[in-house]
Design a protein around this motif. Structure first.
Motif, mmCIF file in Angstrom:
data_model
loop_
_atom_site.group_PDB
_atom_site.id
_atom_site.type_symbol
_atom_site.label_atom_id
_atom_site.label_comp_id
_atom_site.label_asym_id
_atom_site.label_seq_id
_atom_site.Cartn_x
_atom_site.Cartn_y
_atom_site.Cartn_z
ATOM 1 N N GLU A 153 18.349 -30.944 15.375
ATOM 2 C CA GLU A 153 18.611 -30.626 13.963
ATOM 3 C C GLU A 153 20.071 -30.213 13.808
ATOM 4 O OE1 GLU A 153 19.293 -27.536 12.651
ATOM 5 O OE2 GLU A 153 18.398 -26.027 13.959
ATOM 6 N N LYS A 154 20.682 -30.655 12.702
ATOM 7 C CA LYS A 154 22.100 -30.419 12.460
ATOM 8 C C LYS A 154 22.267 -29.828 11.057
ATOM 9 C CE LYS A 154 22.743 -34.873 14.774
ATOM 10 N NZ LYS A 154 23.331 -36.230 14.635
ATOM 11 N N HIS A 155 22.988 -28.715 10.967
ATOM 12 C CA HIS A 155 23.225 -28.070 9.679
ATOM 13 C C HIS A 155 24.655 -27.560 9.578
ATOM 14 C CE1 HIS A 155 18.810 -28.076 9.401
ATOM 15 N NE2 HIS A 155 18.969 -27.855 8.107
ATOM 16 N N LYS A 159 24.697 -21.700 8.092
ATOM 17 C CA LYS A 159 23.247 -21.466 8.189
ATOM 18 C C LYS A 159 22.988 -20.330 9.172
ATOM 19 C CE LYS A 159 18.835 -23.858 8.899
ATOM 20 N NZ LYS A 159 18.270 -23.265 7.664
ATOM 21 N N ALA A 162 18.457 -20.369 13.557
ATOM 22 C CA ALA A 162 18.394 -21.514 14.472
ATOM 23 C C ALA A 162 17.236 -21.288 15.442
ATOM 24 C CB ALA A 162 19.708 -21.664 15.234
ATOM 25 N N PRO A 163 16.375 -22.278 15.645
ATOM 26 C CA PRO A 163 16.395 -23.573 14.970
ATOM 27 C C PRO A 163 16.006 -23.445 13.503
ATOM 28 C CG PRO A 163 14.419 -23.374 16.314
ATOM 29 C CD PRO A 163 15.260 -22.174 16.606
ATOM 30 N N SER A 164 16.213 -24.509 12.766
ATOM 31 C CA SER A 164 15.897 -24.507 11.342
ATOM 32 C C SER A 164 14.388 -24.428 11.124
ATOM 33 C CB SER A 164 16.425 -25.785 10.689
ATOM 34 O OG SER A 164 15.705 -26.910 11.166
ATOM 35 N N ALA A 167 12.841 -27.815 11.658
ATOM 36 C CA ALA A 167 12.614 -28.170 13.063
ATOM 37 C C ALA A 167 11.377 -27.469 13.610
ATOM 38 C CB ALA A 167 13.843 -27.812 13.895
ATOM 39 N N HIS A 206 17.071 -28.765 19.700
ATOM 40 C CA HIS A 206 18.515 -28.557 19.800
ATOM 41 C C HIS A 206 19.089 -28.329 18.403
ATOM 42 C CE1 HIS A 206 18.159 -30.371 23.887
ATOM 43 N NE2 HIS A 206 17.267 -31.139 23.276
ATOM 44 N N SER A 207 19.952 -27.328 18.261
ATOM 45 C CA SER A 207 20.548 -26.994 16.963
ATOM 46 C C SER A 207 22.059 -27.177 17.005
ATOM 47 C CB SER A 207 20.230 -25.542 16.589
ATOM 48 O OG SER A 207 18.844 -25.339 16.431
ATOM 49 N N ARG A 209 25.590 -26.766 14.616
ATOM 50 C CA ARG A 209 26.128 -26.098 13.433
ATOM 51 C C ARG A 209 27.605 -26.465 13.301
ATOM 52 N NH1 ARG A 209 21.639 -25.956 12.927
ATOM 53 N NH2 ARG A 209 20.174 -24.235 12.642
ATOM 54 N N GLN A 217 18.164 -34.175 10.597
ATOM 55 C CA GLN A 217 17.265 -34.012 11.743
ATOM 56 C C GLN A 217 16.867 -35.345 12.329
ATOM 57 O OE1 GLN A 217 14.292 -30.792 12.057
ATOM 58 N NE2 GLN A 217 12.741 -32.398 12.181
#
Length: 266
Positions: A153-155, A159, A162-164, A167, A206-207, A209, A217
Motif C-alpha cells: 500500500e502506498k500513501h 498519513k 501504517a499499514p493503512s 490494507a 508493505h507500506s 509513504r 494498493q
C-alpha cells in the motif's frame, strides 16, 4: 426526495473540504454544521478556501450535536477524534459515516453495541473509493485459489497510520478464505529489521509513504509459474466522494453499525 441534513467534522482537511464540495453540488445532501478545532462561531462561507455554504462552525462536538438539526455526521478526521465523534453522534441520535481508520477491536465492538442499543445506522469504511472496495472483494475471491499473497500500500507522507486501514481490511478479507501459513523460505532471515514488512497471519504488508501519492494498493498473488496483481489507484480525493454519498444515503436505512462499504453495494 428527502433531504439529508449533514454535519461534517474536519472541514478544512483535504478529505473534509472535498466532502463540502460534494455536498455543495448534491441535491439530496444539505450541510447544517461543521466541527473544527478553529473558527468557533463563524460560518463556513466566511472561511477562506471553503465552499460558500451557509452553516455554523463549532469547536465543541457535543454543543454542535445539541444545537444543530442533523441526520448524519460525516467524520473524515483522525482515529482519536473519529471514535469520539462516532460515539457522541450515536448518543445524540445522529447517524455517523466515518472514513477514519485505526479503531481498535474494542472500540469497534463498543460502537456496534451502542448503535444496536440506539437502533441507529452507522457506517465505518476503511476506504470510500468504490474501486478500492471492489479491489478488496476481488482479492478475497482470488485468495480461494492463490493462497500466497503480499500487499503493497502506498500513501502520501502525511498519513499517520501504517499499514493503512484498507490494507488491514484487505488482509482480513483474505484471511477468511486462506488457510494460515507462513510464506517464504522457512529459514528466511531479515538482515535489516522490517525488510519483509508487517506479518499478518503469515502474509506480508508493505507500506510506502511519499509526497505525490494519494492512495494506492497492490495485492500480489503468486502461484506456480504465474502471478496475479489486483491494483487500485486514487489519484484525487474526489474518488472517495461517491462512496461518502452512498454511505450518507444508505445509513438512513440501517439500524446497526456496518464496517466496510462493501456491505452497501449490490
Amino acid at each position: 426526495m428527502n433531504q439529508i441534513k449533514c454535519i461534517v467534522a474536519g472541514p478544512r482537511g483535504k478529505m473534509g473540504s472535498e466532502a463540502l464540495r460534494m455536498i455543495e453540488k448534491d441535491e439530496q445532501l444539505t450541510l447544517t454544521g461543521c466541527i473544527d478545532r478553529k473558527y468557533d462561531g463563524m460560518n463556513v462561507k466566511d472561511v477562506d478556501g471553503l465552499p460558500k455554504l451557509d452553516a455554523p462552525i463549532f469547536t465543541d462536538t457535543e454543543v454542535c450535536l445539541q444545537e444543530v438539526e442533523a441526520d448524519v455526521l460525516i467524520d473524515l478526521t483522525t482515529p482519536e477524534f473519529g471514535y469520539k465523534h462516532t460515539k457522541l453522534a450515536l448518543e445524540h441520535n445522529v447517524r455517523p459515516v466515518v472514513g477514519t481508520t485505526g479503531f481498535s477491536d474494542e472500540q469497534l465492538e463498543e460502537l456496534r453495541s451502542l448503535a444496536a442499543e440506539k437502533q441507529l445506522g452507522a457506517v465505518i469504511a476503511p476506504n470510500f473509493a468504490i474501486g478500492a472496495v471492489l479491489m478488496m472483494q476481488f482479492s478475497k475471491w482470488a485468495a480461494k485459489h492463490f493462497p500466497d499473497v503480499e500487499i503493497i500500500e502506498k500513501h502520501h507522507d502525511q498519513k499517520l497510520d501504517a499499514p493503512s486501514g484498507t490494507a488491514v481490511k484487505t488482509a482480513q478479507l483474505i484471511q477468511e478464505e486462506r488457510n494460515t501459513h507462513k510464506q517464504g523460505h522457512e529459514n528466511e532471515k531479515e538482515t535489516i529489521a522490517g525488510a519483509r514488512g508487517a506479518d499478518f497471519d503469515g502474509m506480508r504488508i508493505h507500506s510506502l509513504r511519499l509526497p505525490g501519492l494519494v492512495a494506492h494498493q497492490e495485492v500480489v498473488f503468486g502461484n506456480l509459474g504465474e502471478t496475479l496483481t489486483i491494483k487500485h489507484d486514487s489519484h484525487h480525493r474526489e474518488s472517495f466522494m461517491s462512496g461518502v454519498k452512498l454511505a450518507a444515503t444508505e445509513v438512513m436505512k440501517l439500524d446497526v453499525l456496518v464496517y466496510g462499504l462493501e456491505h452497501l453495494l449490490d
